[in-house]
Design an enzyme around this catalytic site. Structure first.
Site, PDB file in Angstrom:
ATOM      1  N   ASN A   1       0.845  -1.190   0.000  1.00 30.12           N
ATOM      2  CA  ASN A   1       0.000   0.000   0.000  1.00 30.12           C
ATOM      3  C   ASN A   1       0.883   1.245   0.000  1.00 30.12           C
ATOM      4  OD1 ASN A   1      -0.630  -1.428   2.841  1.00 30.12           O
ATOM      5  ND2 ASN A   1      -0.865   0.700   3.273  1.00 30.12           N
ATOM      6  N   ASP A   2       0.783   2.135   0.944  1.00 33.39           N
ATOM      7  CA  ASP A   2       1.372   3.480   0.805  1.00 33.39           C
ATOM      8  C   ASP A   2       2.864   3.522   0.437  1.00 33.39           C
ATOM      9  OD1 ASP A   2      -0.920   3.465   2.352  1.00 33.39           O
ATOM     10  OD2 ASP A   2      -0.083   4.638   3.973  1.00 33.39           O
TER      11      ASP A   2
ATOM     12  N   GLN B   1       4.575   0.309   2.250  1.00 33.47           N
ATOM     13  CA  GLN B   1       3.851  -0.596   3.136  1.00 33.47           C
ATOM     14  C   GLN B   1       3.743  -1.938   2.434  1.00 33.47           C
ATOM     15  OE1 GLN B   1       2.006   0.368   6.506  1.00 33.47           O
ATOM     16  NE2 GLN B   1       4.103   1.015   6.135  1.00 33.47           N
TER      17      GLN B   1
ATOM     18  N   SER C   1       3.180   3.652   8.048  1.00 38.86           N
ATOM     19  CA  SER C   1       3.799   4.600   7.119  1.00 38.86           C
ATOM     20  C   SER C   1       4.670   5.651   7.785  1.00 38.86           C
ATOM     21  CB  SER C   1       2.712   5.299   6.313  1.00 38.86           C
ATOM     22  OG  SER C   1       2.217   4.401   5.367  1.00 38.86           O
TER      23      SER C   1
ATOM     24  N   GLU D   1      -4.953  10.952   7.311  1.00 39.81           N
ATOM     25  CA  GLU D   1      -3.745  10.139   7.222  1.00 39.81           C
ATOM     26  C   GLU D   1      -2.715  10.831   6.326  1.00 39.81           C
ATOM     27  OE1 GLU D   1      -5.207   5.643   7.831  1.00 39.81           O
ATOM     28  OE2 GLU D   1      -5.542   6.351   5.796  1.00 39.81           O
TER      29      GLU D   1
ATOM     30  N   TRP E   1      -8.260   1.245  -0.370  1.00 39.59           N
ATOM     31  CA  TRP E   1      -8.671   0.228   0.613  1.00 39.59           C
ATOM     32  C   TRP E   1     -10.021  -0.372   0.219  1.00 39.59           C
ATOM     33  CZ3 TRP E   1      -5.161  -1.662   3.636  1.00 39.59           C
ATOM     34  CH2 TRP E   1      -4.098  -0.859   4.060  1.00 39.59           C
TER      35      TRP E   1
HETATM   36  C1  FRU Z   1      -2.883   4.785   4.735  1.00 41.15           C
HETATM   37  C2  FRU Z   1      -2.609   4.012   6.004  1.00 41.15           C
HETATM   38  C3  FRU Z   1      -1.710   4.794   6.959  1.00 41.15           C
HETATM   39  C4  FRU Z   1      -1.063   3.713   7.767  1.00 41.15           C
HETATM   40  C5  FRU Z   1      -0.870   2.619   6.738  1.00 41.15           C
HETATM   41  C6  FRU Z   1      -1.008   1.227   7.278  1.00 41.15           C
HETATM   42  O1  FRU Z   1      -3.279   3.975   3.682  1.00 41.15           O
HETATM   43  O2  FRU Z   1      -3.816   3.632   6.639  1.00 41.15           O
HETATM   44  O3  FRU Z   1      -2.376   5.750   7.741  1.00 41.15           O
HETATM   45  O4  FRU Z   1       0.152   4.118   8.315  1.00 41.15           O
HETATM   46  O5  FRU Z   1      -1.867   2.834   5.739  1.00 41.15           O
HETATM   47  O6  FRU Z   1      -0.651   0.298   6.293  1.00 41.15           O
END
Ligand code: FRU
Length: 487
Positions: A40-41, A57, A102, A219, A303
């Site tokens: 992810n991020d 991530q 993150s 976030e 998500w």
């Molecule tokens: C954003 C998030 C962040 C967090 C991470 C967890 O997509 O929810 O806030 O640090 O992903 O994977």
């Protein structure tokens, strides 16, 4: 220690298995994606000893779910060709046991300081939930040592959702912004801290907060200066849609203001604007490179959406890196980094074209440009053998709207485009993604789609353009062959 060893063994096991199981049918040819598993991020995006580094991530154990986050790692000399490196940060401590969440990188004197959030969920063994800020240090750009006195921050007044540290230096001091939910997880805000030594941090202000009408959690905050103004970029959760705006589950966008380092006051000059109007754009991160460019990347997914690639052994990709500039009326313009041109090779077509003109893209990837001299309606179809995955992009010049329709449920994204000069579109297509840049980059759409077989670009009815150019790609990394594609 136990978690680290178990994770390592699992990764070795999964790494060897899944490298042969990543199905390349949707795997990006020139965007960064995980070698296998879940991404992810973007995190820790920085320039270190002559190379760009991107952390992200990462769940190396499965492409089906985010699981317990680690930091994956890749590096590149040109932001186009990426080399995957070993896992950078593992969840092996009490303060990050349910996720190395993150964060960002600060590079100083050839040392990489990686700030992240350690996530602790309530479990049978852990009668506690919260988020800690922690530090990893790397001197070689490969191995990351956790700081001996981690976690460096615990902020009881802002628990349990306080995360995603973005850190930078200004005039010998260090600053950090964190995303936070307050008032019982009903309102989002951004908290700012200052430090003189990168380790001990004092809260200095609530930089910006919602009164409750703009989401319950914010976030991935990021604050940076362009041309004397300050851009606050963040990803709010829980924003209700208004007309064509805020259509995704969560949003990513910015406000522009004035910031005073002495008083820490932030004066807002604009409303919140989405940075991208497609289906898949979230959790942005920027960095300033040595040439002074401010470059943004985002997770080109979102998500809670069942992306079919998850069955293929990998999940998630990043957007193209885009350079940010600010217009006089305080709007962010995104320009694809200039290095991206080297990704494209042969011109498959270039010339005037009208409705019905169709060009097939080898390997489902390429770049398409359309230019027209006088205002008119435009329609482009990106099609494949799987018609229900066709993407139709149309422009109605009279009401000034662009509509992207990717079919299926929740098909439509739409926004207003007021061309600032050039009547042109650039469309980057990459196996399962489309990024449309309108005009000089004033409006973007990033959306995923899942085409089968040959992908072609066709001009739709009543469309006529003065220049239609289609490029194929050179083979780039991540090279799908390196993943033993099993198409
Ligand atoms: C954003 C998030 C962040 C967090 C991470 C967890 O997509 O929810 O806030 O640090 O992903 O994977």
């Amino acid at each position: 220690m136990y978690i680290k060893t178990a994770t390592f063994l699992l990764c070795v096991f999964l790494g060897s298995v899944s490298s042969c199981c990543v199905n390349g049918r949707y795997y990006p040819r020139y965007h960064l994606s995980p070698p296998h598993g879940w991404m992810n991020d973007p995190n820790g995006f920085c320039y270190f000893k002559g190379e760009y580094h991107m952390f992200y991530q990462y769940n190396p154990m499965s492409s089906l779910e985010a699981g317990i986050a680690h930091w994956g790692h890749a590096k590149s000399k040109d932001l186009c060709h990426w080399k995957h490196l070993d896992l950078a940060i593992y969840p092996d401590q009490w303060y990050d046991q349910t996720g190395v969440f993150s964060g960002s990188a600060l590079v100083e004197n050839d040392v990489m300081y990686l700030y992240y959030t350690g996530n602790v969920n309530l479990t049978d063994e852990m009668p506690f939930e919260g988020q800690f800020q922690a530090l990893g240090i790397s001197t070689d750009g490969v191995h990351v040592e956790k700081y001996k006195d981690n976690p460096i921050m615990y902020t009881p007044n802002h628990q349990p959702h306080i995360r995603d540290p973005k850190v930078w230096e200004h005039d010998g001091s260090y600053y950090m912004v964190l995303g936070n939910a307050y008032d019982d997880y009903t309102k989002g805000q951004i908290v700012m801290y200052e430090s003189s030594d990168k380790i001990n941090w004092q809260e200095v202000t609530i930089l910006y907060k919602s009164n409750g009408s703009f989401g319950y959690m914010w976030e991935c905050p990021d604050l940076f200066e362009i041309d004397g103004k300050f851009v606050l970029l963040f990803s709010p959760q829980g924003v209700k849609s208004v007309g064509d705006m805020y259509q995704n589950l969560y949003q990513a966008g910015y406000i522009v203001g004035e910031f005073d380092y002495d008083t820490h006051s932030f004066t807002i000059l604009t409303e919140f604007r989405e940075l991208d109007h497609g289906h898949d754009f979230y959790a942005t991160q920027t960095m300033k490179d040595p040439s002074g460019r401010r470059i943004v990347v985002a997770w080109a997914s979102t998500w809670e959406y069942a992306y079919p690639e998850r069955a293929d052994g990998w999940a998630g990709m990043l957007t193209l890196p885009r350079t940010l500039t600010l217009t006089k009326d305080l709007r962010l313009i995104q320009t694809p980094i200039r290095e991206i041109d080297q990704v494209f090779r042969r011109r498959l077509y270039s010339g005037k074209a009208s409705a019905g003109k169709t060009v097939a893209l080898p390997d489902k990837a390429g770049k398409v440009e359309l230019k027209w001299d006088t205002p008119r309606n435009i329609k482009v179809v990106i099609e494949s053998q799987n018609e229900c995955q066709n993407v139709v992009i149309s422009y109605d010049h009279e009401d000034g709207t662009i509509t992207l329709d990717r079919g299926g449920d929740d098909a439509i994204r739409r926004t207003h485009w007021d061309p600032r000069g050039h009547l042109k579109w650039t469309i980057f297509i990459d196996a399962s993604s489309i990024e449309l840049s309108c005009g000089d980059g004033e409006v973007w759409f990033t959306s995923r789609f899942f085409p089968e077989g040959v992908v072609s670009v066709r001009l739709g009815e009543d469309t006529c353009v003065d220049k239609f150019t289609v490029h194929s790609i050179r083979r780039t990394t991540p090279d799908p062959e390196a993943h033993c594609r099993c198409e």
